[in-house]
Design an enzyme around this catalytic site. Structure first.
Site, PDB file in Angstrom:
ATOM      1  N   GLY A  56       0.821  -1.218   0.000  1.00 49.57           N
ATOM      2  CA  GLY A  56       0.000   0.000   0.000  1.00 49.57           C
ATOM      3  C   GLY A  56       0.847   1.257   0.000  1.00 49.57           C
ATOM      4  O   GLY A  56       2.007   1.254   0.417  1.00 49.57           O
TER       5      GLY A  56
ATOM      6  N   ARG B  95      -1.471   8.713   3.552  1.00 55.79           N
ATOM      7  CA  ARG B  95      -1.897   9.509   4.708  1.00 55.79           C
ATOM      8  C   ARG B  95      -0.825   9.656   5.788  1.00 55.79           C
ATOM      9  O   ARG B  95      -0.971  10.443   6.712  1.00 55.79           O
ATOM     10  CB  ARG B  95      -3.178   8.927   5.310  1.00 55.79           C
ATOM     11  CG  ARG B  95      -4.423   9.337   4.528  1.00 55.79           C
ATOM     12  CD  ARG B  95      -5.662   8.689   5.097  1.00 55.79           C
ATOM     13  NE  ARG B  95      -5.756   7.292   4.698  1.00 55.79           N
ATOM     14  CZ  ARG B  95      -6.552   6.393   5.296  1.00 55.79           C
ATOM     15  NH1 ARG B  95      -7.278   6.746   6.331  1.00 55.79           N
ATOM     16  NH2 ARG B  95      -6.600   5.155   4.860  1.00 55.79           N
TER      17      ARG B  95
ATOM     18  N   ASN C  19      40.737   5.799  42.460  1.00 57.55           N
ATOM     19  CA  ASN C  19      39.959   7.008  42.696  1.00 57.55           C
ATOM     20  C   ASN C  19      40.398   8.072  41.697  1.00 57.55           C
ATOM     21  O   ASN C  19      41.565   8.437  41.646  1.00 57.55           O
ATOM     22  CB  ASN C  19      40.182   7.507  44.131  1.00 57.55           C
ATOM     23  CG  ASN C  19      39.117   8.522  44.508  1.00 57.55           C
ATOM     24  OD1 ASN C  19      38.860   9.464  43.765  1.00 57.55           O
ATOM     25  ND2 ASN C  19      38.498   8.317  45.659  1.00 57.55           N
TER      26      ASN C  19
ATOM     27  N   ARG D 276      53.768  20.224  38.080  1.00 52.40           N
ATOM     28  CA  ARG D 276      53.024  21.404  38.508  1.00 52.40           C
ATOM     29  C   ARG D 276      54.028  22.546  38.620  1.00 52.40           C
ATOM     30  O   ARG D 276      55.129  22.335  39.140  1.00 52.40           O
ATOM     31  CB  ARG D 276      52.450  21.083  39.893  1.00 52.40           C
ATOM     32  CG  ARG D 276      51.401  21.995  40.394  1.00 52.40           C
ATOM     33  CD  ARG D 276      51.129  21.671  41.840  1.00 52.40           C
ATOM     34  NE  ARG D 276      50.192  20.571  42.034  1.00 52.40           N
ATOM     35  CZ  ARG D 276      50.010  19.978  43.196  1.00 52.40           C
ATOM     36  NH1 ARG D 276      50.696  20.330  44.268  1.00 52.40           N
ATOM     37  NH2 ARG D 276      49.129  19.013  43.306  1.00 52.40           N
TER      38      ARG D 276
HETATM   39  C1  UD1 Z   1      -9.451  -4.624   3.675  1.00 51.26           C
HETATM   40  C2  UD1 Z   1     -10.511  -5.713   3.504  1.00 51.26           C
HETATM   41  C3  UD1 Z   1     -11.676  -5.417   4.454  1.00 51.26           C
HETATM   42  C4  UD1 Z   1     -11.169  -5.351   5.879  1.00 51.26           C
HETATM   43  C5  UD1 Z   1     -10.045  -4.333   5.993  1.00 51.26           C
HETATM   44  C6  UD1 Z   1      -9.417  -4.423   7.355  1.00 51.26           C
HETATM   45  C7  UD1 Z   1     -10.373  -6.358   1.162  1.00 51.26           C
HETATM   46  C8  UD1 Z   1     -10.952  -6.235  -0.177  1.00 51.26           C
HETATM   47  N1  UD1 Z   1     -10.962  -5.683   2.144  1.00 51.26           N
HETATM   48  O1  UD1 Z   1     -10.041  -3.415   3.268  1.00 51.26           O
HETATM   49  O2  UD1 Z   1     -12.648  -6.428   4.342  1.00 51.26           O
HETATM   50  O3  UD1 Z   1     -12.221  -5.007   6.740  1.00 51.26           O
HETATM   51  O4  UD1 Z   1      -9.003  -4.581   5.031  1.00 51.26           O
HETATM   52  O5  UD1 Z   1      -8.512  -3.379   7.506  1.00 51.26           O
HETATM   53  O6  UD1 Z   1      -9.398  -7.077   1.354  1.00 51.26           O
HETATM   54  N2  UD1 Z   1      -2.586  -3.927  -0.135  1.00 51.26           N
HETATM   55  C9  UD1 Z   1      -1.584  -4.329  -0.995  1.00 51.26           C
HETATM   56  N3  UD1 Z   1      -1.791  -4.300  -2.336  1.00 51.26           N
HETATM   57  C10 UD1 Z   1      -2.971  -3.911  -2.863  1.00 51.26           C
HETATM   58  C11 UD1 Z   1      -3.993  -3.501  -1.990  1.00 51.26           C
HETATM   59  C12 UD1 Z   1      -3.776  -3.527  -0.638  1.00 51.26           C
HETATM   60  O7  UD1 Z   1      -0.490  -4.699  -0.560  1.00 51.26           O
HETATM   61  O8  UD1 Z   1      -3.099  -3.926  -4.106  1.00 51.26           O
HETATM   62  C13 UD1 Z   1      -2.356  -3.938   1.302  1.00 51.26           C
HETATM   63  C14 UD1 Z   1      -2.393  -2.538   1.872  1.00 51.26           C
HETATM   64  O9  UD1 Z   1      -1.070  -2.027   1.958  1.00 51.26           O
HETATM   65  C15 UD1 Z   1      -2.950  -2.759   3.252  1.00 51.26           C
HETATM   66  C16 UD1 Z   1      -3.812  -3.996   3.105  1.00 51.26           C
HETATM   67  O10 UD1 Z   1      -3.381  -4.629   1.936  1.00 51.26           O
HETATM   68  O11 UD1 Z   1      -1.938  -3.043   4.196  1.00 51.26           O
HETATM   69  C17 UD1 Z   1      -5.277  -3.695   3.089  1.00 51.26           C
HETATM   70  O12 UD1 Z   1      -5.562  -2.901   1.984  1.00 51.26           O
HETATM   71  P1  UD1 Z   1      -6.617  -1.727   2.038  1.00 51.26           P
HETATM   72  O13 UD1 Z   1      -6.701  -1.128   0.712  1.00 51.26           O
HETATM   73  O14 UD1 Z   1      -6.349  -0.876   3.221  1.00 51.26           O
HETATM   74  O15 UD1 Z   1      -7.954  -2.578   2.272  1.00 51.26           O
HETATM   75  P2  UD1 Z   1      -9.256  -2.056   2.971  1.00 51.26           P
HETATM   76  O16 UD1 Z   1     -10.035  -1.302   1.977  1.00 51.26           O
HETATM   77  O17 UD1 Z   1      -8.932  -1.420   4.242  1.00 51.26           O
END
Ligand code: UD1
Ligand code: MG
Length: 459
Positions: A15, A19, A379, A442
């Site tokens: 990801g 943020r 010391n 000294r």
């Molecule tokens: C996901 C779950 C959701 C769950 C939530 C919990 C899915 C579709 N949904 O949603 O059901 O309640 O997590 O937090 O799985 N990531 C990748 N590659 C990608 C997409 C995501 O590595 O292509 C990683 C992100 O870095 C992150 C994690 O997977 O650490 C979750 O991805 P994110 O997009 O945050 O999923 P959510 O929409 O939160």
């Protein structure tokens, strides 16, 4: 862990982490002094995974650089097309016969014990989900069950109907599935949903359609499933992590002046009856014996302290080993590669670097001791300096047992002070001082009888 099949762990860490507003990839931000992703890797190891696959993407090279020492399979997900797509990237390295656990690089606090329960559910069912019930489930995928409570599928927040929005049981994201089935389900994923992503969560509906039983387990506490998307959440995770460690310390017999004012960025092992005052920071691996007292606002990094040591406030100790009963500080600094034997005293504004200090020796005020081999019972008078550096090279100072170094002495290294030697105050010692004798350098003190101070000219 699973009794039946080898375990492989896939950690999603691709990801963007926009943020965080950081040039550092999100999963490298530390919790408890360790990158979040390292927590997940360590958890996989603790579960006995035969292989761990890390799916990385954004800032990928930096992630691999920082954590490349781990024996994991690095899998690049060049484009982030969804969690299902991410898991699928790792599948070429996954054995059909393995059971696969999916973890997240930004969810560092999940407990091994929780995941062991999840794996046990996967043994009894086929697919196992870690779910939790939240007062406010917004943002999460919701767990849909039939009338008899069997899991049917997961619907993502953005795809959910108003009735589904009311469901409070959520998907934490962590799940366990058999390798062979996971592979076939992932192949069948599509991205026809509101986000145009390949959802990992769609495999649940597929499993149900295939007649594969889906079970669930719950975390011991909901907070262990929290992820960090921004620095506010990161700080929340940090506090949870710190509280856990403080709690474990207190339960093991350590008194904390205030359990919310201690920071352990690494590991701290302590014997019984230690007391830790407020504002103390521990980094790396710190080991305290029993009955150790650490005063307010000290920083201890990679140090080992024997029983009964007393570290007074505002002291900084780094990469050092202290014997039993040492008294340090206030305002003392012990720098790397220092070894203090039992009963050594270091007082205020004393700096020790790369030195060995023998049993019971005292350096109580305003001194610098570097590159020194000091015997026991020595010391060191106030303001003593080892001049260890000639601008190009470092030189050693050797001080024998029971030597007495008068205040404001400079020991110009390389130099040796013999056992039992006495050095007169204010000396600059440039040649070896023999044992058992008084040595001083000294200038003679002179008094000028009848001399009077100049006075100001009038007018
Ligand atoms: C996901 C779950 C959701 C769950 C939530 C919990 C899915 C579709 N949904 O949603 O059901 O309640 O997590 O937090 O799985 N990531 C990748 N590659 C990608 C997409 C995501 O590595 O292509 C990683 C992100 O870095 C992150 C994690 O997977 O650490 C979750 O991805 P994110 O997009 O945050 O999923 P959510 O929409 O939160
Ligand atoms: Mg998320």
């Amino acid at each position: 862990m699973s009794e039946l099949r080898p375990l492989e762990v896939i950690i999603l860490a691709a990801g963007q982490g926009t943020r965080m507003r950081s040039s550092l990839p999100k999963v490298l931000h530390p919790v408890g002094g360790r990158p979040m992703l390292q927590h997940a890797i360590d958890t996989a190891a603790a579960l006995g995974a035969v292989r761990t696959h890390v799916v990385y993407g954004h800032g990928g090279e930096r992630v691999r650089e920082a954590l490349g020492h781990n024996a994991v399979d690095w899998v690049l997900q060049a484009e982030q097309l969804g969690t299902g797509h991410a898991v699928d990237q790792a599948m070429p390295g996954v054995d059909d016969a393995s059971v696969v656990l999916v973890l997240y690089g930004d969810v560092p606090l999940v407990q091994v014990e929780t995941l062991e329960r999840l794996l046990a559910v996967a043994d009894r069912y086929t697919l196992a989900l870690l779910t939790a019930t939240l007062e406010d489930p917004s943002g999460y995928g919701r767990i849909l069950r039939d009338d008899s409570g069997r899991i049917l599928r997961i619907v993502e927040q953005k795809d959910a109907s108003p009735e589904e929005h009311a469901i409070v049981e959520i998907n934490t994201g962590m799940l366990v599935a058999p390798g062979r089935m996971l592979r076939s389900w992932l192949r069948r994923l599509d991205n026809r949903n509101s986000q145009g992503e390949y959802y990992l969560t769609d495999i649940i509906g597929m499993a149900v359609a295939d007649g594969a039983p889906v079970g669930s387990a719950h975390p011991s506490t909901v907070e262990e499933t929290l992820g960090a998307n921004d620095r506010v959440q990161l700080a929340q995770l940090e506090r949870i992590h710190q509280w856990r460690q403080a709690e474990a310390l207190m339960r093991s017999g350590v008194t904390l002046a205030d359990p919310v004012r201690i920071d352990i960025r690494g590991t701290l092992k302590a014997g019984v009856d230690c007391f830790i005052d407020v504002g103390v920071v521990f980094e790396g691996e710190v080991v305290l014996g029993s009955g150790v007292q650490i005063g307010a606002n000290c920083v201890l990094s990679d140090v080992t302290l024997g029983d009964g040591c007393l570290v007074k406030p505002m002291s900084v100790l780094e990469q050092a080993t202290l014997g039993n009963g040492c008294i340090i500080g206030p305002f003392a600094r012990v720098r790397p590669e220092s070894e203090l034997a039992d009963g050594v005293h270091l007082g205020n504004f004393v700096e020790i670097k790369k030195s060995r200090i023998g049993r019971g020796s005292k350096v109580n005020h305003l001194s610098y001791i570097g590159d020194t081999e000091m015997g026991g019972g020595v010391n060191i008078g106030a303001g003593t300096i080892t001049c260890n550096y000639d601008g190009a090279n470092k030189h050693r100072t050797v001080i024998g047992d029971n030597a007495f170094i008068g205040s404001d002495t400079q020991l110009v290294a390389p130099v040796e002070v013999g056992a039992g030697a006495t050095i007169g105050a204010g000396s600059t010692i440039t040649r070896n001082a023999p044992p058992e004798q008084l040595t001083l350098s000294r200038s003679k003190q002179t008094t000028f009888p009848g001399w009077s101070r100049p006075s100001k000219n009038k007018g």
